[in-house]
Design a protein around this motif. Structure first.
Motif, PDB file in Angstrom:
ATOM      1  N   ASP A   1       3.480 -17.036  33.625  1.00 40.58           N
ATOM      2  CA  ASP A   1       4.646 -16.167  33.806  1.00 40.58           C
ATOM      3  C   ASP A   1       4.490 -14.829  33.075  1.00 40.58           C
ATOM      4  OD1 ASP A   1       5.964 -18.092  35.332  1.00 40.58           O
ATOM      5  OD2 ASP A   1       6.819 -19.064  33.557  1.00 40.58           O
ATOM      6  N   SER A   2       3.332 -14.579  32.543  1.00 39.88           N
ATOM      7  CA  SER A   2       3.128 -13.380  31.734  1.00 39.88           C
ATOM      8  C   SER A   2       2.917 -12.146  32.600  1.00 39.88           C
ATOM      9  CB  SER A   2       1.901 -13.569  30.828  1.00 39.88           C
ATOM     10  OG  SER A   2       0.727 -13.671  31.615  1.00 39.88           O
ATOM     11  N   GLU A   3       3.081 -10.982  31.959  1.00 42.01           N
ATOM     12  CA  GLU A   3       2.779  -9.712  32.614  1.00 42.01           C
ATOM     13  C   GLU A   3       1.298  -9.634  32.977  1.00 42.01           C
ATOM     14  OE1 GLU A   3       3.352  -5.692  33.976  1.00 42.01           O
ATOM     15  OE2 GLU A   3       4.759  -7.324  33.556  1.00 42.01           O
ATOM     16  N   LEU A   4       0.471 -10.251  32.145  1.00 40.34           N
ATOM     17  CA  LEU A   4      -0.965 -10.274  32.453  1.00 40.34           C
ATOM     18  C   LEU A   4      -1.225 -10.923  33.807  1.00 40.34           C
ATOM     19  CD1 LEU A   4      -2.782 -11.255  29.118  1.00 40.34           C
ATOM     20  CD2 LEU A   4      -3.002  -9.101  30.371  1.00 40.34           C
ATOM     21  N   GLU A   5      -0.577 -12.053  34.041  1.00 37.67           N
ATOM     22  CA  GLU A   5      -0.776 -12.749  35.315  1.00 37.67           C
ATOM     23  C   GLU A   5      -0.204 -11.936  36.475  1.00 37.67           C
ATOM     24  OE1 GLU A   5      -1.811 -15.589  38.191  1.00 37.67           O
ATOM     25  OE2 GLU A   5      -2.595 -14.984  36.234  1.00 37.67           O
ATOM     26  N   LYS A   6       0.903 -11.256  36.237  1.00 36.25           N
ATOM     27  CA  LYS A   6       1.474 -10.406  37.283  1.00 36.25           C
ATOM     28  C   LYS A   6       0.516  -9.267  37.623  1.00 36.25           C
ATOM     29  CE  LYS A   6       6.270 -11.358  35.938  1.00 36.25           C
ATOM     30  NZ  LYS A   6       7.489 -10.799  35.304  1.00 36.25           N
ATOM     31  N   GLN A   7      -0.095  -8.671  36.583  1.00 29.68           N
ATOM     32  CA  GLN A   7      -1.058  -7.591  36.810  1.00 29.68           C
ATOM     33  C   GLN A   7      -2.279  -8.117  37.562  1.00 29.68           C
ATOM     34  OE1 GLN A   7      -0.828  -4.424  36.257  1.00 29.68           O
ATOM     35  NE2 GLN A   7       0.699  -4.080  34.665  1.00 29.68           N
ATOM     36  N   ARG A   8      -2.698  -9.321  37.223  1.00 31.56           N
ATOM     37  CA  ARG A   8      -3.869  -9.895  37.876  1.00 31.56           C
ATOM     38  C   ARG A   8      -3.585 -10.156  39.355  1.00 31.56           C
ATOM     39  NH1 ARG A   8      -6.898 -15.121  35.388  1.00 31.56           N
ATOM     40  NH2 ARG A   8      -4.890 -16.127  35.836  1.00 31.56           N
ATOM     41  N   LYS A   9      -2.405 -10.661  39.657  1.00 29.30           N
ATOM     42  CA  LYS A   9      -2.046 -10.946  41.048  1.00 29.30           C
ATOM     43  C   LYS A   9      -1.877  -9.671  41.864  1.00 29.30           C
ATOM     44  CE  LYS A   9       0.123 -15.512  40.639  1.00 29.30           C
ATOM     45  NZ  LYS A   9       1.403 -16.275  40.721  1.00 29.30           N
ATOM     46  N   SER A  10      -1.242  -8.666  41.274  1.00 28.18           N
ATOM     47  CA  SER A  10      -0.973  -7.441  42.036  1.00 28.18           C
ATOM     48  C   SER A  10      -2.236  -6.611  42.252  1.00 28.18           C
ATOM     49  CB  SER A  10       0.091  -6.599  41.323  1.00 28.18           C
ATOM     50  OG  SER A  10      -0.370  -6.154  40.061  1.00 28.18           O
ATOM     51  N   SER A  11      -3.154  -6.649  41.285  1.00 28.65           N
ATOM     52  CA  SER A  11      -4.375  -5.833  41.383  1.00 28.65           C
ATOM     53  C   SER A  11      -5.571  -6.616  41.907  1.00 28.65           C
ATOM     54  CB  SER A  11      -4.731  -5.254  40.011  1.00 28.65           C
ATOM     55  OG  SER A  11      -3.686  -4.464  39.496  1.00 28.65           O
ATOM     56  N   GLY A  12      -5.463  -7.919  41.912  1.00 25.00           N
ATOM     57  CA  GLY A  12      -6.591  -8.737  42.348  1.00 25.00           C
ATOM     58  C   GLY A  12      -7.534  -9.113  41.221  1.00 25.00           C
ATOM     59  N   ARG A  13      -7.439  -8.401  40.113  1.00 28.40           N
ATOM     60  CA  ARG A  13      -8.273  -8.698  38.945  1.00 28.40           C
ATOM     61  C   ARG A  13      -7.714  -7.954  37.740  1.00 28.40           C
ATOM     62  NH1 ARG A  13     -12.193  -4.657  37.656  1.00 28.40           N
ATOM     63  NH2 ARG A  13     -12.059  -2.850  39.065  1.00 28.40           N
ATOM     64  N   LEU A  14      -8.093  -8.392  36.566  1.00 31.92           N
ATOM     65  CA  LEU A  14      -7.735  -7.685  35.348  1.00 31.92           C
ATOM     66  C   LEU A  14      -8.863  -6.742  34.954  1.00 31.92           C
ATOM     67  CD1 LEU A  14      -6.098 -10.549  33.232  1.00 31.92           C
ATOM     68  CD2 LEU A  14      -4.947  -8.559  34.220  1.00 31.92           C
ATOM     69  N   ASP A  15      -8.483  -5.567  34.462  1.00 33.81           N
ATOM     70  CA  ASP A  15      -9.456  -4.627  33.916  1.00 33.81           C
ATOM     71  C   ASP A  15      -8.829  -3.974  32.687  1.00 33.81           C
ATOM     72  OD1 ASP A  15      -7.653  -2.686  34.883  1.00 33.81           O
ATOM     73  OD2 ASP A  15      -8.821  -2.334  36.694  1.00 33.81           O
ATOM     74  N   GLY A  16      -9.585  -3.091  32.035  1.00 29.99           N
ATOM     75  CA  GLY A  16      -9.081  -2.480  30.818  1.00 29.99           C
ATOM     76  C   GLY A  16      -7.766  -1.753  31.024  1.00 29.99           C
ATOM     77  N   ARG A  17      -7.638  -1.100  32.167  1.00 25.41           N
ATOM     78  CA  ARG A  17      -6.438  -0.300  32.421  1.00 25.41           C
ATOM     79  C   ARG A  17      -5.183  -1.171  32.539  1.00 25.41           C
ATOM     80  NH1 ARG A  17      -6.146   4.807  34.563  1.00 25.41           N
ATOM     81  NH2 ARG A  17      -8.341   4.652  35.178  1.00 25.41           N
ATOM     82  N   ASN A  18      -5.207  -2.197  33.408  1.00 28.04           N
ATOM     83  CA  ASN A  18      -3.961  -2.963  33.580  1.00 28.04           C
ATOM     84  C   ASN A  18      -3.707  -3.928  32.424  1.00 28.04           C
ATOM     85  OD1 ASN A  18      -5.726  -5.087  34.331  1.00 28.04           O
ATOM     86  ND2 ASN A  18      -5.326  -4.814  36.520  1.00 28.04           N
ATOM     87  N   ILE A  19      -4.745  -4.280  31.674  1.00 27.65           N
ATOM     88  CA  ILE A  19      -4.516  -5.066  30.463  1.00 27.65           C
ATOM     89  C   ILE A  19      -3.705  -4.247  29.463  1.00 27.65           C
ATOM     90  CG2 ILE A  19      -5.611  -6.121  28.438  1.00 27.65           C
ATOM     91  CD1 ILE A  19      -7.949  -6.892  30.347  1.00 27.65           C
ATOM     92  N   PHE A  20      -4.085  -2.988  29.295  1.00 21.41           N
ATOM     93  CA  PHE A  20      -3.331  -2.151  28.360  1.00 21.41           C
ATOM     94  C   PHE A  20      -1.955  -1.792  28.921  1.00 21.41           C
ATOM     95  CE2 PHE A  20      -7.134  -1.712  25.824  1.00 21.41           C
ATOM     96  CZ  PHE A  20      -6.607  -1.587  24.546  1.00 21.41           C
ATOM     97  N   ASP A  21      -1.809  -1.754  30.225  1.00 19.19           N
ATOM     98  CA  ASP A  21      -0.477  -1.590  30.807  1.00 19.19           C
ATOM     99  C   ASP A  21       0.423  -2.744  30.375  1.00 19.19           C
ATOM    100  OD1 ASP A  21      -1.102   0.769  32.090  1.00 19.19           O
ATOM    101  OD2 ASP A  21      -1.481  -0.177  34.054  1.00 19.19           O
ATOM    102  N   ALA A  22      -0.125  -3.963  30.443  1.00 20.43           N
ATOM    103  CA  ALA A  22       0.650  -5.142  30.036  1.00 20.43           C
ATOM    104  C   ALA A  22       0.965  -5.107  28.546  1.00 20.43           C
ATOM    105  CB  ALA A  22      -0.118  -6.417  30.393  1.00 20.43           C
TER     106      ALA A  22
ATOM    107  N   ILE B   1     -11.866   2.805  26.606  1.00 13.50           N
ATOM    108  CA  ILE B   1     -10.816   2.303  25.721  1.00 13.50           C
ATOM    109  C   ILE B   1     -10.445   3.324  24.647  1.00 13.50           C
ATOM    110  CG2 ILE B   1     -12.337   1.187  24.030  1.00 13.50           C
ATOM    111  CD1 ILE B   1     -10.439  -1.173  24.027  1.00 13.50           C
ATOM    112  N   SER B   2     -11.352   4.265  24.356  1.00 11.73           N
ATOM    113  CA  SER B   2     -11.069   5.258  23.317  1.00 11.73           C
ATOM    114  C   SER B   2      -9.910   6.172  23.709  1.00 11.73           C
ATOM    115  CB  SER B   2     -12.315   6.089  23.022  1.00 11.73           C
ATOM    116  OG  SER B   2     -12.661   6.907  24.111  1.00 11.73           O
TER     117      SER B   2
END
Length: 312
Positions: free
Chosen positions: A200-221, A262-263
Motif C-alpha cells: 500500500d506504499s507510495e513506492l508500490e504506487k510509483q512502481r505500478k504507474s511507471s512500470g519500474r522503480l528508478d532513482g527519480r520516482n523513488i525520491f518522489d516517494a 542523485i547529486s
C-alpha cells in the motif's frame, strides 16, 4: 575544439568542449551494454559524428573517452568492466578506424574527478575525491593537483571497498562491496524489496504507474512523505556515508564531491551524509573535508574526458 565521451553503464554521452572547457553541444543515448562491443563502439562513433556534423566544426583536435573499469591506457584497452560486460576490448584501436585524430582513454570516474577539478566543485582544492553514484560507484582521486592512478594505473576502485562480510552480491563477483549498498542500483533494489513488503506504499504506487522503480520516482516517494520510502532513504544514506567515512579515514582530502544523478538532490542528501560522517570518522576532532555535490552534474565526465590530453 575537443570531444569528451562519458560511457556509463546506462547511458553514453558525448560533448564538444571549447578551449575554456565549456560544453558547446552534447548528446546522449542508451548504452545498451547487452549488445556486442563492436556494435556499441560503432554507435559511439556515430554519436560523435552526429555532434560534429550538427556543430559544423572541422578542427577537432582529439577525443577523450571515460570508461568504467580497469584499463590499459597506454594501449587503449578496456581490460575489465563489469558494468558494461567488457573484457580485453581494444577501444582506442576501434575508435581510430572511425577518426584519424588522437584518442585518449581513462576511467570514467577519474574523468568526472578531472572535470570537477578543472571546471566544477573541486576547482579550489589541490586534493579531492570524486564519488560517482550511478549504476555502480566510481571514484577519482586528485592528490597535490595530480590525478592519482596507482602503480598499475587502476587505483580508486572505491565502489569495491568492503561494507559487509558475505553481504549482497556485487557485479564484480564479491559479496559485500560498497557498490552493492550505495549505488543507485542498490537503492533501486532496496526500494523494490520495500515495495514488496508494503503493497500500500507510495513506492508500490510509483512502481505500478511507471512500470519500474528508478532513482527519480523513488525520491518522489521520499519527498511525498511515504513511510516505506523514508525507511529506504535512511538506510541508503547511511550506506553511502559509511563508505565516505572510510575515504576520509584513509585520505583526509580537502574536499569530497558527490556526482551522479542523485547529486541533484543537493542538501537533502548532503546534510545527513555529513552528520553520519562526522559521527563515525576515526578522528572526530578534526575538520571534515568539504562534502559537496557535483558542480557540473552529468557534464563532469565529458569535460574531464575532453581534457585528458593534459593528463596523459
Amino acid at each position: 575544439m575537443k570531444i569528451g565521451i562519458d560511457l556509463g553503464g546506462t547511458t553514453m554521452s558525448a560533448g564538444i568542449v571549447d578551449e575554456n572547457n565549456r560544453i558547446i553541444d552534447r548528446n546522449q543515448i542508451d548504452t545498451n551494454s547487452s549488445e556486442s562491443p563492436e556494435k556499441l563502439i560503432q554507435r559511439m562513433a556515430n554519436l560523435v559524428n552526429e555532434l560534429i556534423e550538427k556543430a559544423d566544426i572541422k578542427n577537432i583536435t582529439h577525443i577523450g573517452i571515460g570508461c568504467p573499469g580497469m584499463l590499459d591506457r597506454q594501449n587503449g584497452i578496456v581490460l575489465y568492466s563489469n558494468n558494461i560486460g567488457w573484457e580485453n576490448i581494444h577501444l582506442i584501436d576501434a575508435m581510430k578506424k572511425y577518426f584519424h585524430i588522437p584518442v585518449y582513454l581513462e576511467n570514467d570516474a577519474n574523468c568526472a574527478a578531472l572535470g570537477e577539478y578543472i571546471a566544477g566543485a573541486g576547482k579550489k582544492y589541490s586534493s579531492m575525491v570524486m564519488v560517482t553514484l550511478g549504476t555502480g560507484i566510481g571514484g577519482g582521486i586528485i592528490i597535490d593537483d595530480t590525478l592519482y592512478r596507482g602503480k598499475n594505473g587502476n587505483s580508486s576502485i572505491l565502489g569495491h571497498l568492503m561494507m559487509a562480510d558475505n553481504g549482497e552480491l556485487c557485479t564484480c563477483g564479491r559479496k559485500g562491496c560498497w557498490e552493492a549498498y550505495g549505488s543507485v542500483s542498490a537503492l533501486i533494489r532496496m526500494a523494490n524489496e520495500k515495495a514488496d513488503e508494503y503493497p500500500d506504499s507510495e513506492l508500490e504506487k510509483q512502481r505500478k504507474s511507471s512500470g519500474r522503480l528508478d532513482g527519480r520516482n523513488i525520491f518522489d516517494a521520499i519527498h511525498n512523505g511515504d513511510k516505506a520510502a523514508n525507511e529506504v532513504f535512511v538506510k541508503y544514506i547511511s550506506n553511502v556515508a559509511q563508505g565516505i567515512v572510510d575515504i576520509v579515514n584513509i585520505l583526509d582530502p580537502e574536499g569530497i564531491v558527490i556526482g551522479g544523478g542523485i547529486s541533484k538532490q543537493g542538501e537533502f542528501i548532503l546534510e545527513p551524509i555529513r552528520k553520519i560522517v562526522k559521527e563515525n570518522i576515526y578522528c572526530k576532532s578534526m575538520e571534515l573535508p568539504k562534502i559537496t555535490a557535483s558542480g557540473l552534474g552529468n557534464n563532469a565526465g565529458i569535460i574531464g574526458a575532453a581534457c585528458l590530453d593534459h593528463f596523459v
